[in-house]
Design a protein around this motif. Sequence first.
Motif, PDB file in Angstrom:
ATOM      1  N   TYR A   1       5.879   9.605   8.167  1.00 39.34           N
ATOM      2  CA  TYR A   1       5.561   8.207   7.873  1.00 39.34           C
ATOM      3  C   TYR A   1       4.174   7.903   8.428  1.00 39.34           C
ATOM      4  CZ  TYR A   1      10.459   7.737   6.665  1.00 39.34           C
ATOM      5  OH  TYR A   1      11.697   7.891   6.066  1.00 39.34           O
ATOM      6  N   MET A   2       3.218   7.768   7.516  1.00 38.82           N
ATOM      7  CA  MET A   2       1.844   7.475   7.913  1.00 38.82           C
ATOM      8  C   MET A   2       1.668   5.971   8.081  1.00 38.82           C
ATOM      9  SD  MET A   2      -0.184  10.187   5.440  1.00 38.82           S
ATOM     10  CE  MET A   2       0.644   9.663   3.927  1.00 38.82           C
ATOM     11  N   ALA A   3       1.002   5.576   9.162  1.00 38.64           N
ATOM     12  CA  ALA A   3       0.761   4.155   9.412  1.00 38.64           C
ATOM     13  C   ALA A   3      -0.326   3.639   8.482  1.00 38.64           C
ATOM     14  CB  ALA A   3       0.355   3.944  10.866  1.00 38.64           C
ATOM     15  N   GLY A   4      -0.089   2.473   7.913  1.00 40.06           N
ATOM     16  CA  GLY A   4      -1.071   1.873   7.021  1.00 40.06           C
ATOM     17  C   GLY A   4      -1.142   0.367   7.212  1.00 40.06           C
ATOM     18  N   ILE A   5      -2.116  -0.216   6.562  1.00 40.74           N
ATOM     19  CA  ILE A   5      -2.256  -1.670   6.514  1.00 40.74           C
ATOM     20  C   ILE A   5      -2.540  -2.055   5.073  1.00 40.74           C
ATOM     21  CG2 ILE A   5      -2.967  -1.967   8.919  1.00 40.74           C
ATOM     22  CD1 ILE A   5      -5.879  -1.979   8.004  1.00 40.74           C
ATOM     23  N   TYR A   6      -2.209  -3.289   4.703  1.00 44.94           N
ATOM     24  CA  TYR A   6      -2.407  -3.685   3.314  1.00 44.94           C
ATOM     25  C   TYR A   6      -2.938  -5.107   3.223  1.00 44.94           C
ATOM     26  CZ  TYR A   6       2.124  -6.137   3.625  1.00 44.94           C
ATOM     27  OH  TYR A   6       3.158  -6.973   3.984  1.00 44.94           O
ATOM     28  N   ARG A   7      -3.461  -5.438   2.063  1.00 47.32           N
ATOM     29  CA  ARG A   7      -3.960  -6.789   1.825  1.00 47.32           C
ATOM     30  C   ARG A   7      -3.775  -7.134   0.354  1.00 47.32           C
ATOM     31  NH1 ARG A   7     -10.596  -6.061   2.254  1.00 47.32           N
ATOM     32  NH2 ARG A   7     -10.949  -5.305   0.114  1.00 47.32           N
ATOM     33  N   PHE A   8      -3.899  -8.414   0.072  1.00 49.44           N
ATOM     34  CA  PHE A   8      -3.813  -8.919  -1.295  1.00 49.44           C
ATOM     35  C   PHE A   8      -5.234  -9.202  -1.792  1.00 49.44           C
ATOM     36  CE2 PHE A   8       0.078  -9.851   0.900  1.00 49.44           C
ATOM     37  CZ  PHE A   8       1.068  -9.540  -0.009  1.00 49.44           C
ATOM     38  N   GLU A   9      -5.507  -8.791  -3.007  1.00 51.17           N
ATOM     39  CA  GLU A   9      -6.825  -9.039  -3.589  1.00 51.17           C
ATOM     40  C   GLU A   9      -6.678  -9.855  -4.868  1.00 51.17           C
ATOM     41  OE1 GLU A   9      -9.206  -5.535  -4.053  1.00 51.17           O
ATOM     42  OE2 GLU A   9      -8.987  -4.926  -1.956  1.00 51.17           O
ATOM     43  N   LYS A  10      -7.703 -10.631  -5.159  1.00 56.40           N
ATOM     44  CA  LYS A  10      -7.696 -11.514  -6.324  1.00 56.40           C
ATOM     45  C   LYS A  10      -7.441 -10.734  -7.603  1.00 56.40           C
ATOM     46  CE  LYS A  10     -10.533 -15.029  -8.653  1.00 56.40           C
ATOM     47  NZ  LYS A  10     -11.857 -15.687  -8.698  1.00 56.40           N
TER      48      LYS A  10
END
Length: 199
Positions: free
Chosen positions: A123-132
């Motif tokens: 399980y690789m650690a990640g981060i995410y975001r929302f884009e237009k």
Amino acid sequence: MCGRYFVATERDDAEIKKIIEEVNDRFKNTPELSKMKTGEIYPTNIVPIITPESPALMKWGFTRFDGKGQVINARLETAAEKPMFREAFAEHRCLIPASHYFEWETIGRKKQKYAISLPSTLYMAGIYRFEKDMPIPLFVILTRPAAPVISFIHERMPVIMPKELSGVWLSGEMESHDVMHHSVEDVSYAGVDVTPALF
């Protein structure tokens, strides 16, 4: 860095199968589900991701500020401060399930490809975001200095979280130094093939 990984569905990997089943149920009859990838995963692919709420579908790579191309990795050491990553690091953490990931060792004018893995799902650690105008979030994989056993292949590796600490990571309670301290280093590797280097 981490620029390629693998999600095996043909073997008896109960954890990955369960994640994919949940994604199939949640995104049934959606265009995003029809684009979901398994097998060898490349940047910009849409893949199963684990969030604090439930498994989801996300696309690999933040759009660069100039709109030209994607950023696929973020350094753990600086993600909490860099403008592109700090909000996601604070508020939107995820885990990227994989059977193994790939890295390349440069040998003269050739590159040796390695599959790097654990005895079980990693399980690789990640981060995410929302884009237009994007129907699903976008994620990047966090990286750290490579463990000694694989540092000859590449100087960086993904941050791999122990399964028992996955909930703590997802909750946002772990600071960067704690993540580094607890991330998995005891990986194994196997050569895959040799291909010409690109110059």
